[in-house]
Design an enzyme around this catalytic site. Sequence first.
Site, PDB file in Angstrom:
ATOM      1  N   SER A   1       0.988 -13.192  -1.238  1.00 15.94           N
ATOM      2  CA  SER A   1      -0.273 -13.915  -1.299  1.00 15.94           C
ATOM      3  C   SER A   1      -0.998 -13.756   0.042  1.00 15.94           C
ATOM      4  CB  SER A   1      -0.018 -15.381  -1.649  1.00 15.94           C
ATOM      5  OG  SER A   1      -1.215 -16.051  -1.954  1.00 15.94           O
TER       6      SER A   1
ATOM      7  N   HIS B   1       0.858 -16.273 -10.440  1.00 13.53           N
ATOM      8  CA  HIS B   1       0.898 -16.004  -9.000  1.00 13.53           C
ATOM      9  C   HIS B   1       2.326 -15.966  -8.471  1.00 13.53           C
ATOM     10  CE1 HIS B   1      -0.885 -15.433  -5.162  1.00 13.53           C
ATOM     11  NE2 HIS B   1      -0.457 -16.574  -4.660  1.00 13.53           N
TER      12      HIS B   1
END
Length: 685
Positions: A545, A660
């Site tokens: 991320s 995610h």
Amino acid sequence: METCMPARQNTAQTATGADPHLWLEDVAGEAPLEWVRGQNAVASGELEATPQFAALHARFKTILNSQDRIPYVSLHEGYYYNFWRDATHVRGIWRRTTPEQFVLADPAWQTMLDLDTLAAAEDENWVWAGADFLHRDTRCLLSLSRGGGDACVLREFDVATLAFVADGFRLPEAKTRSAWIDRDTLFVATDFGPGSMTSSGYPRIVKEWRRGTPLDQALTVFEGAPDDLAVGAAKDFTPGHEFQLIWRSMSFYANQLYLREGAGLVKVDKPDDATAYTVRDQLIIELRSEWTVNGAVYPQGALLATDFRRHMRGERDFAVLFAPTPTSSLDGVSATRSALLLNELDNVKNRIVELRHVDGAWQRRTVNAPAFGTLDASALDSIDSDQYFLSVTDFLTPTTLYLAEAGSDERLQLKALPAYFDAAPCRVQQFQATSRDGTAVPYFVVSGKDAAPGAERPALLYGYGGFEVSLKPFYSAVTGSAWLEQGGVYVLANIRGGGEFGPRWHQAALKEHRQRAFDDFIAVAEDLLARGLSTPRRLGIMGGSNGGLLVGAVMAQRPELFNAVVCQVPLLDMKRYHQLLAGASWMGEYGDPDDPAQWDYIARYSPYQNVHAGKRYPRVLFTTSTRDDRVHPGHARKMAALMQGQGHDVLYWENTEGGHAGAANNDQQAMMWALTYAFLLKQLG
């Protein structure tokens, strides 16, 4: 396959300024998915053929599906609830047991909902996203995600009947925020149609929705601005303090709080960058910047408390519950029925402090907890119980879960992980590197006790450095078995941008100062090389991320330091990040690339604009997820295509589910981590 693809380009822009890889941003388009399938075949074909892969994959599946894992639970009306995945329950089961059963080695569980059965019956790829109970009731709101994305379907469920409520509350897939007001009323912030979502893709309207009425007739309670981050609402069910609160997030670091009184809203006075919430009769405020009130100066990173009703009448009298020092910060707050539990972090080590509000004054007591590693205190029920769970862990000590009670240092061990790897030959050390501007940056090194300087061990350096997230010691069966047992050195960097030393540490790397986070990470790499703990040929870096942005930028700036990069669900094209999915919500962290002055500093580090043909880079494994609706998979797709077009040897692997987190179930996690460590062992071994 390649004949139907656009021609390869070796820059992020053509002569006309267009991005030649823009087509890869079409998440579900057939041409991009064909490209993904081709890339997956190459990466899987190479890495699954390595000598280590089969053993890693089998071991990870055993670890991740182990019945010896700690079943983390939440308490509601006398039952402990847990969501559990294993080899039999691939999508998972939601289940419950009693506190008396939970302490046993093999508790008797009652299944509430079998997600595999539900997914098969409805022909959906459901991924569990949580349950929100109505206080002292059997009703709850279940969130189910398709493939693991942030957007969820909302359904009302009754644990008394073990069934979804007929004609109950139900909302279609969206990034919904909901909260109970009473059995027949909800606060709802969701996609109400055109114009109801922010530019970041989150709800901007809060409504009060009554059972049995159409959603389009729900009462509007609050509207945020289109360029806000999000809005939401909640009710405190503490008897005598049933406050209804509306919050508006203008950005990641700016928000407003409103008290709902009758048909009106009254703004709660606080700094916009402070977080505020109620605990019984008290208003608790966490400061992210210095605040001067009536001549009194409250420091950045402090925790304040005051009587909420008096505060709303205009009185300003704050008690300081926590004040930071140069090495300490507030790591978390949890409320039991009669106490506040502060989790303080001092030089990246936790301690738990208990506060009680007695006769108008706050009493402080340090909890006698283990003085090593990472501690986490979580209240079972902030309204009806003084019990809390205490979790204790570090790099080499399997996590242990205790049941504790405010006011006492006695605790009951509930569960503990087994030793998934042999930690006896290992040790943990904490060092400091000096960054380019002279700042001391701490980092942890986990290695064999016999890892003498010059041993040239393979080393893996992990970092994040953003959004005030603190990286603390943790026990990882995957890292231990795949890396430490193979003689590898694991390094965890506490760089600026994180929260290890509070808001000041985070804000030191915001926007135009982002390079400091990269400089810190580079300094840690250089320091561990100078100590002889590894060599550039055997040093790899990994981040996900925002950490994917970190390793992408550092790879572009100092490629000679490393021989392997694992870049997971990353941000990489910082020219377009704010136009992709939730990216607009992060402009408070990185800046606005549409502003020429801000793009000037972003452009200097944006990985997608800073890799070039003819320059040597360490080999990269990019991993992401098709279903990631937070960080767009186009970042990793385009970067891989760009670097391959420039002639660089990179691998790309994209999971078709997972959101995610990159994986939607244990088997997918096992595959993802087996590919990752097979890559690292091949490159650095």
